[in-house]
Design an enzyme around this catalytic site. Sequence first.
Site, mmCIF file in Angstrom:
data_model
loop_
_atom_site.group_PDB
_atom_site.id
_atom_site.type_symbol
_atom_site.label_atom_id
_atom_site.label_comp_id
_atom_site.label_asym_id
_atom_site.label_seq_id
_atom_site.Cartn_x
_atom_site.Cartn_y
_atom_site.Cartn_z
ATOM 1 N N GLU A 1 13.792 -0.039 13.682
ATOM 2 C CA GLU A 1 13.653 1.310 14.254
ATOM 3 C C GLU A 1 12.424 1.918 13.621
ATOM 4 O O GLU A 1 12.434 2.293 12.449
ATOM 5 C CB GLU A 1 14.885 2.137 13.944
ATOM 6 C CG GLU A 1 16.083 1.659 14.718
ATOM 7 C CD GLU A 1 17.341 2.329 14.236
ATOM 8 O OE1 GLU A 1 17.339 3.547 14.068
ATOM 9 O OE2 GLU A 1 18.308 1.606 14.003
ATOM 10 N N CYS B 1 11.141 10.958 13.461
ATOM 11 C CA CYS B 1 10.591 9.921 14.341
ATOM 12 C C CYS B 1 10.685 10.270 15.816
ATOM 13 O O CYS B 1 9.857 9.853 16.605
ATOM 14 C CB CYS B 1 11.310 8.611 14.091
ATOM 15 S SG CYS B 1 13.086 8.729 14.399
HETATM 16 P P1 NAD Z 1 7.887 3.022 5.370
HETATM 17 O O1 NAD Z 1 7.603 1.989 6.383
HETATM 18 O O2 NAD Z 1 6.836 3.400 4.422
HETATM 19 O O3 NAD Z 1 9.140 2.583 4.464
HETATM 20 C C1 NAD Z 1 10.407 2.297 5.033
HETATM 21 C C2 NAD Z 1 11.170 1.370 4.117
HETATM 22 O O4 NAD Z 1 10.586 0.079 4.197
HETATM 23 C C3 NAD Z 1 11.120 1.767 2.633
HETATM 24 O O5 NAD Z 1 12.395 1.573 2.046
HETATM 25 C C4 NAD Z 1 10.107 0.806 2.070
HETATM 26 O O6 NAD Z 1 10.274 0.561 0.685
HETATM 27 C C5 NAD Z 1 10.400 -0.439 2.892
HETATM 28 N N1 NAD Z 1 9.325 -1.426 2.949
HETATM 29 C C6 NAD Z 1 7.994 -1.205 2.989
HETATM 30 N N2 NAD Z 1 7.334 -2.373 3.030
HETATM 31 C C7 NAD Z 1 8.262 -3.353 3.028
HETATM 32 C C8 NAD Z 1 8.210 -4.780 3.059
HETATM 33 N N3 NAD Z 1 7.045 -5.430 3.087
HETATM 34 N N4 NAD Z 1 9.374 -5.461 3.060
HETATM 35 C C9 NAD Z 1 10.553 -4.816 3.031
HETATM 36 N N5 NAD Z 1 10.667 -3.477 2.978
HETATM 37 C C10 NAD Z 1 9.540 -2.758 2.981
HETATM 38 O O7 NAD Z 1 8.451 4.253 6.207
HETATM 39 P P2 NAD Z 1 8.774 5.712 5.687
HETATM 40 O O8 NAD Z 1 7.468 6.326 5.328
HETATM 41 O O9 NAD Z 1 9.880 5.679 4.699
HETATM 42 O O10 NAD Z 1 9.356 6.412 6.984
HETATM 43 C C11 NAD Z 1 8.564 7.039 7.939
HETATM 44 C C12 NAD Z 1 8.452 6.178 9.164
HETATM 45 O O11 NAD Z 1 9.748 5.796 9.606
HETATM 46 C C13 NAD Z 1 7.817 6.912 10.324
HETATM 47 O O12 NAD Z 1 6.925 6.071 10.996
HETATM 48 C C14 NAD Z 1 9.001 7.245 11.210
HETATM 49 O O13 NAD Z 1 8.673 7.443 12.566
HETATM 50 C C15 NAD Z 1 9.883 6.072 10.998
HETATM 51 N N6 NAD Z 1 11.276 6.385 11.301
HETATM 52 C C16 NAD Z 1 11.844 5.851 12.414
HETATM 53 C C17 NAD Z 1 13.150 6.154 12.757
HETATM 54 C C18 NAD Z 1 13.794 5.555 13.979
HETATM 55 O O14 NAD Z 1 14.997 5.703 14.126
HETATM 56 N N7 NAD Z 1 13.057 4.911 14.862
HETATM 57 C C19 NAD Z 1 13.898 7.018 11.949
HETATM 58 C C20 NAD Z 1 13.298 7.545 10.812
HETATM 59 C C21 NAD Z 1 11.979 7.213 10.493
#
Ligand code: NAD
Length: 476
Positions: A248, A282
């Site tokens: 997501e 999001c």
């Molecule tokens: P992010 O991608 O920076 O981090 C999300 C998670 O992924 C964190 O726990 C991070 O530590 C982990 N992560 C990062 N790199 C990784 C890797 N290589 N392997 C495994 N895990 C890894 O996102 P964020 O800044 O926390 O959140 C914001 C983003 O999330 C925005 O783009 C937003 O639109 C999206 N979002 C989407 C939804 C949805 O339902 N579609 C809901 C909330 C947020």
Amino acid sequence: MKAYKQFIDGALREPHSHGVIEVENPFTQKIAATVPNGDAEDGKEALQAAAAAQPAWAARSAVERAGILKTMAATIREHRVELAKILMEEQAKIAPLAQVEIDVTAEYFDYYAGWARIYEGEIVQSDRPTENILLFRKPIGVSVGICPWNFPFFVMARKVAPALLTGNTVVIKPSSLAPNTIMAFAELLAKRDLPKGIVNFVTGAGATLGEYLVRSPVPGIVSLTGSVEAGQKVIAGTAENITKTSLELGGKAPAIVCADADLDLAVKAIVASRVIFSGQVCNCAERVYVDKKVEDQFIAKVRAAMKAVTYGDPATAPDMSSQIDRNQQKKIAEMVERASKDGAEILVGGQIPETKSGYFFEPTVLGGCRQDMEIIRQEVFGPVLPVVSFTNGLEEAIALANDCDYGLTSSIFTTNLGNAMLAMNRLKFGETYINREHFEAMQGFHAGWRKSGVGGADGKHGLFEYLQTHVVYVQW
Ligand code: NAD
């Protein structure tokens, strides 16, 4: 200062590496708490605990498993005020919204507990006279859930509740920017008499702990909520073991305002959806397409509404508060600056305001935007509303809305049923909201198209993400 521990196999544990991650309160800019900077060893133990617990957990009846979900809901409700305070402090979420997130999370556990007596397999007709074909729905095994910082507590429940109910066990990795509420919940669960290992919470960086969890052969499913960039890394990691992957990711939701729209309603809904949690959501309206015929009236109303948006200390319940951190604040400021250089007109805001503390960005409206601009094509994740006008009718607006790498949510404001139907049939997004703000329901299905993700969460279809089908041919 509060120092959270890992929660593995039903117990709070010190991490293997002794480093910690300092979690900053974005409003005060002081450290709110620390969490372990967990590494592969923590990940390994959490996965082992989940794998060891899974057969016995799956052998329980669904109703028994639902009982544990109800205990989780009750635990949240008993501590709803303290959990909301922790949530407010770790991410500058305004107090009423933090409370809503905590309360909805408790409801979410109860909602999925209610599925225990509802989900079912199938018996299909065979071509052979003495045969029955049975379709069983079985748990996948161990599920890894990786959470974002924006709705950390609620998204945790999205990854725990349907997985547990269907007989999977879970390892959760919170975001390092907002892990506190999840780890406080883990502390509360440690005091309850839960089966050991069914749910494990480990903190650490995405690039180390996250990568380890994703690349391990142990999980049967990995579910990430986060950015497109993290999604790309996760899908590359799960490719190694062909692990089922549910993503997501980000959004760039269009809001279409037709000439026949109730403009007051449209402005109220779009502004509410743009400033909720300081624009860091999001599914919220990230770009507006307004019919040229009503552009001036719409702009006048949206300017007034965005100007009236209050921001400040999240505890005093303004409309919005600080961005999550300095990086996010800087990213928004740079995107607005580039949009302005590229021809957008800053109609409201556009600046980092002078405040004593916090990473604020002013509620902003950008007029005269074009489809080719970065601000119309890339996710801002801040309180910035760029507006494009259209002159060739709704078909043009729908084509502009669909012309996007993201496909999470969309909305249309109209008083004409024909327009609403056209949009419903042509918009290529996981969700469309008609005459209302962008916000999904737990009984729906939250799933992005294109780069917004694969798979999805909530409702019946979200439950089925955590089940695999076993077909048995019985000749008797
Ligand atoms: P992010 O991608 O920076 O981090 C999300 C998670 O992924 C964190 O726990 C991070 O530590 C982990 N992560 C990062 N790199 C990784 C890797 N290589 N392997 C495994 N895990 C890894 O996102 P964020 O800044 O926390 O959140 C914001 C983003 O999330 C925005 O783009 C937003 O639109 C999206 N979002 C989407 C939804 C949805 O339902 N579609 C809901 C909330 C947020």
